[in-house]
Design an enzyme around this catalytic site. Structure first.
Site, PDB file in Angstrom:
ATOM      1  N   CYS A  64      -2.680  16.131 -13.349  1.00  0.00           N
ATOM      2  CA  CYS A  64      -1.528  16.836 -12.772  1.00  0.00           C
ATOM      3  C   CYS A  64      -0.235  16.237 -13.289  1.00  0.00           C
ATOM      4  CB  CYS A  64      -1.580  16.759 -11.250  1.00  0.00           C
ATOM      5  SG  CYS A  64      -1.246  15.107 -10.623  1.00  0.00           S
ATOM      6  N   CYS A  67       0.362  10.732 -12.857  1.00  0.00           N
ATOM      7  CA  CYS A  67       0.326   9.346 -13.333  1.00  0.00           C
ATOM      8  C   CYS A  67       1.560   9.061 -14.191  1.00  0.00           C
ATOM      9  CB  CYS A  67      -0.947   9.101 -14.142  1.00  0.00           C
ATOM     10  SG  CYS A  67      -2.460   9.513 -13.257  1.00  0.00           S
ATOM     11  N   CYS A 167      -8.493  10.162 -12.198  1.00  0.00           N
ATOM     12  CA  CYS A 167      -9.194  11.173 -13.006  1.00  0.00           C
ATOM     13  C   CYS A 167      -9.715  10.580 -14.307  1.00  0.00           C
ATOM     14  CB  CYS A 167      -8.254  12.338 -13.308  1.00  0.00           C
ATOM     15  SG  CYS A 167      -7.463  13.013 -11.849  1.00  0.00           S
ATOM     16  N   CYS A 205      -4.276   7.638  -7.349  1.00  0.00           N
ATOM     17  CA  CYS A 205      -3.971   9.064  -7.527  1.00  0.00           C
ATOM     18  C   CYS A 205      -2.619   9.357  -6.901  1.00  0.00           C
ATOM     19  CB  CYS A 205      -5.076   9.906  -6.896  1.00  0.00           C
ATOM     20  SG  CYS A 205      -5.038  11.640  -7.357  1.00  0.00           S
ATOM     21  N   HIS A 242      -7.885  -3.410   4.053  1.00  0.00           N
ATOM     22  CA  HIS A 242      -8.069  -3.646   5.490  1.00  0.00           C
ATOM     23  C   HIS A 242      -7.883  -5.126   5.850  1.00  0.00           C
ATOM     24  CE1 HIS A 242      -9.962  -3.303   9.481  1.00  0.00           C
ATOM     25  NE2 HIS A 242     -10.745  -4.309   9.133  1.00  0.00           N
ATOM     26  N   CYS A 245      -4.205  -5.824   5.916  1.00  0.00           N
ATOM     27  CA  CYS A 245      -3.335  -4.823   6.531  1.00  0.00           C
ATOM     28  C   CYS A 245      -2.555  -5.421   7.715  1.00  0.00           C
ATOM     29  CB  CYS A 245      -4.190  -3.652   7.006  1.00  0.00           C
ATOM     30  SG  CYS A 245      -3.252  -2.382   7.869  1.00  0.00           S
ATOM     31  N   CYS A 266      -4.129   0.363  14.883  1.00  0.00           N
ATOM     32  CA  CYS A 266      -4.916   0.556  13.663  1.00  0.00           C
ATOM     33  C   CYS A 266      -5.224   2.042  13.494  1.00  0.00           C
ATOM     34  CB  CYS A 266      -6.211  -0.241  13.801  1.00  0.00           C
ATOM     35  SG  CYS A 266      -7.495   0.280  12.682  1.00  0.00           S
ATOM     36  N   CYS A 272      -8.535   6.271   8.326  1.00  0.00           N
ATOM     37  CA  CYS A 272      -8.113   5.284   7.317  1.00  0.00           C
ATOM     38  C   CYS A 272      -9.318   4.716   6.556  1.00  0.00           C
ATOM     39  CB  CYS A 272      -7.333   4.156   7.978  1.00  0.00           C
ATOM     40  SG  CYS A 272      -6.691   2.980   6.773  1.00  0.00           S
ATOM     41  N   CYS A 281      -1.651  -2.518  -2.444  1.00  0.00           N
ATOM     42  CA  CYS A 281      -0.586  -1.680  -1.854  1.00  0.00           C
ATOM     43  C   CYS A 281       0.045  -2.342  -0.623  1.00  0.00           C
ATOM     44  CB  CYS A 281      -1.129  -0.319  -1.457  1.00  0.00           C
ATOM     45  SG  CYS A 281      -2.086   0.481  -2.732  1.00  0.00           S
ATOM     46  N   CYS A 293       1.141   3.947   2.177  1.00  0.00           N
ATOM     47  CA  CYS A 293       0.406   5.010   2.872  1.00  0.00           C
ATOM     48  C   CYS A 293       0.162   4.695   4.349  1.00  0.00           C
ATOM     49  CB  CYS A 293      -0.921   5.262   2.170  1.00  0.00           C
ATOM     50  SG  CYS A 293      -0.728   5.565   0.402  1.00  0.00           S
ATOM     51  N   CYS A 299      -4.707   5.169   4.541  1.00  0.00           N
ATOM     52  CA  CYS A 299      -5.183   4.950   3.171  1.00  0.00           C
ATOM     53  C   CYS A 299      -6.325   5.930   2.933  1.00  0.00           C
ATOM     54  CB  CYS A 299      -5.667   3.509   3.000  1.00  0.00           C
ATOM     55  SG  CYS A 299      -6.529   3.246   1.429  1.00  0.00           S
ATOM     56  N   CYS A 302      -7.672   6.047  -2.683  1.00  0.00           N
ATOM     57  CA  CYS A 302      -7.472   6.761  -3.955  1.00  0.00           C
ATOM     58  C   CYS A 302      -7.819   5.943  -5.186  1.00  0.00           C
ATOM     59  CB  CYS A 302      -6.048   7.294  -4.043  1.00  0.00           C
ATOM     60  SG  CYS A 302      -4.823   6.048  -4.481  1.00  0.00           S
TER      61      CYS A 302
HETATM   62 FE1  FSX Z   1      -5.301  12.455 -11.632  1.00  0.00          FE
HETATM   63 FE2  FSX Z   1      -2.926  11.677 -13.003  1.00  0.00          FE
HETATM   64 FE3  FSX Z   1      -4.310  12.084  -9.401  1.00  0.00          FE
HETATM   65 FE4  FSX Z   1      -2.649  13.389 -10.665  1.00  0.00          FE
HETATM   66  O1  FSX Z   1      -2.028  12.724 -14.023  1.00  0.00           O
HETATM   67  S1  FSX Z   1      -4.954  10.502 -10.818  1.00  0.00           S
HETATM   68  S2  FSX Z   1      -4.752  14.145 -10.197  1.00  0.00           S
HETATM   69  S3  FSX Z   1      -2.104  12.034  -9.045  1.00  0.00           S
HETATM   70  O2  FSX Z   1      -1.861  12.120 -11.674  1.00  0.00           O
HETATM   71  O3  FSX Z   1      -4.633  12.297 -13.358  1.00  0.00           O
HETATM   72 FE1  SF4 Z   2      -7.804  -1.378   8.398  1.00  0.00          FE
HETATM   73 FE2  SF4 Z   2      -6.606   1.025   8.071  1.00  0.00          FE
HETATM   74 FE3  SF4 Z   2      -6.691  -0.172  10.483  1.00  0.00          FE
HETATM   75 FE4  SF4 Z   2      -5.143  -1.142   8.519  1.00  0.00          FE
HETATM   76  S1  SF4 Z   2      -4.900   0.830   9.538  1.00  0.00           S
HETATM   77  S2  SF4 Z   2      -6.452  -2.315   9.926  1.00  0.00           S
HETATM   78  S3  SF4 Z   2      -6.444  -0.749   6.739  1.00  0.00           S
HETATM   79  S4  SF4 Z   2      -8.453   0.582   9.264  1.00  0.00           S
HETATM   80 FE1  SF4 Z   3      -3.090   2.376  -1.916  1.00  0.00          FE
HETATM   81 FE2  SF4 Z   3      -4.858   3.514  -0.270  1.00  0.00          FE
HETATM   82 FE3  SF4 Z   3      -2.477   4.629  -0.635  1.00  0.00          FE
HETATM   83 FE4  SF4 Z   3      -4.283   4.676  -2.626  1.00  0.00          FE
HETATM   84  S1  SF4 Z   3      -4.456   5.722  -0.638  1.00  0.00           S
HETATM   85  S2  SF4 Z   3      -2.091   4.187  -2.805  1.00  0.00           S
HETATM   86  S3  SF4 Z   3      -5.281   2.691  -2.331  1.00  0.00           S
HETATM   87  S4  SF4 Z   3      -2.884   2.629   0.310  1.00  0.00           S
END
Ligand code: FSX
Ligand code: SF4
Ligand code: SF4
Length: 318
Positions: A64, A67, A167, A205, A242, A245, A266, A272, A281, A293, A299, A302
């Protein structure tokens, strides 16, 4: 110290790069990363040398472009500093001025000239079904080239490959249930075609810009970073979300958030996936360290190989 600064002054004369700006770039990249080793002053000259000797070629398949957008969002160092002083990005379909046949000719010319030395960045999955025809990326020598052709050709010639994004690393969204294109990540693609070039996975992602820039800088100056079992650099993906966190004490005490707007509690009951997810992150945060996130949602795992199917549904109302 004086000697190093003089060396840098000399480099400025040769490259037109301001020492102050360059040091700021490098320091900025290192801030909060915990990989200051990668950017210590001794390695600055290696980085500048790499600018001339190790071009980076960035190609896109089923993606998309998120990245690339994530990389362009890099604030400190700025994307301008990255492109002018850290990475010699010689091909990128979204941001380069060249297009069509001229761009493709240039791509292959650089790959030939730097055979075995350049780094190939792959963004997006590679669709192997239907003889690769789901993704035609351009024309070379009057022949249509599919993403399959391109990754096969450049993948063999590259010194290293970075699979940027969920991806490219593991198939990601294009490989989710219902996929008819045979969307495949780079490592699996290389296994399919017997290509031996080392691959570094930078999933997410999209992935955080620091993960992309830091991994490329590591490759250029120190070689391959240490990788985990899923091919990800341990410096960025070595710790569990986790366990680190800010809500983990609430989790231990059984204090759960009931809605996404609850500041406390939590978020496990809301879906999550932090316990199954490995990335930094929680300390690096996103949008220049502004939030992440779990601050605003949950979370969704991703960066993990099974994403998105394995972490769906992302949100589960309590
Ligand atoms: Fe994939 Fe990259 Fe997700 Fe998009 O281009 S990792 S769909 S956010 O961004 O390829
Ligand atoms: Fe774990 Fe998500 Fe709870 Fe944070 S919010 S303590 S990462 S389950
Ligand atoms: Fe980080 Fe989880 Fe958010 Fe992905 S979904 S950017 S691993 S906090």
């Amino acid at each position: 110290m004086k000697d190093k600064l003089m060396v840098l002054d000399e480099q400025q004369k040769q490259t037109g790069v301001s020492r102050r700006a360059f040091l700021k770039t490098i320091t900025g990249t290192a801030a909060g990363i915990g990989i200051s080793q990668v950017f210590n002053p001794v390695l600055i000259s290696a980085m500048e040398k790499a600018l001339e000797t190790h071009p980076v070629l960035w190609i896109q398949g089923q993606s998309c472009t998120g990245c690339s957008v994530s990389l362009l969002n890099s604030v400190d160092p700025s994307i301008a500093d990255i492109l002018l002083k850290v990475i010699s990005l010689q091909f990128h379909p979204t941001i380069m001025a060249a297009e069509g046949g001229v761009a493709m000719e240039n791509l292959f010319k650089i790959a030939e000239a730097y055979n075995g030395k350049f780094s190939l960045v792959v963004e997006g999955a590679i669709p192997v079904a239907a003889d690769g025809k789901f993704c035609i990326v351009g024309e070379f020598n009057h022949q249509e080239m599919t993403m399959v052709d391109l990754v096969k050709d450049l993948g063999k010639k590259a010194g290293s490959v970075l699979a940027v994004g969920a991806c490219a690393a593991y198939g990601g969204i294009p490989a989710a249930e219902g996929n008819v294109t045979g969307a495949t990540g780079v490592m699996d693609f290389f296994k399919l075609y017997g290509i031996q070039t080392p691959v570094v996975n930078i999933p997410g992602c999209p992935p955080h810009p620091d993960w992309i820039v830091g991994s490329i800088a590591h490759l250029l100056t120190k070689g391959l970073p240490e990788l985990d079992d899923d091919g990800r650099p341990v410096i960025f993906y070595g710790n569990n979300i986790h366990d680190n966190c800010p809500h983990v004490e609430e989790y231990d005490a059984g204090e759960m958030a009931m809605t996404l707007s609850d500041a406390k509690g939590c978020r496990m009951d809301l879906g999550c996936k932090g316990p199954d997810t490995y990335a930094d992150c929680y300390k690096r945060k996103w949008n220049s360290g502004m939030n992440w996130c779990v601050d605003n949602a949950v979370c969704i795992g991703c960066v993990e190989p099974g994403f998105p199917d394995a972490s769906s549904p992302f949100y589960e109302p309590a």
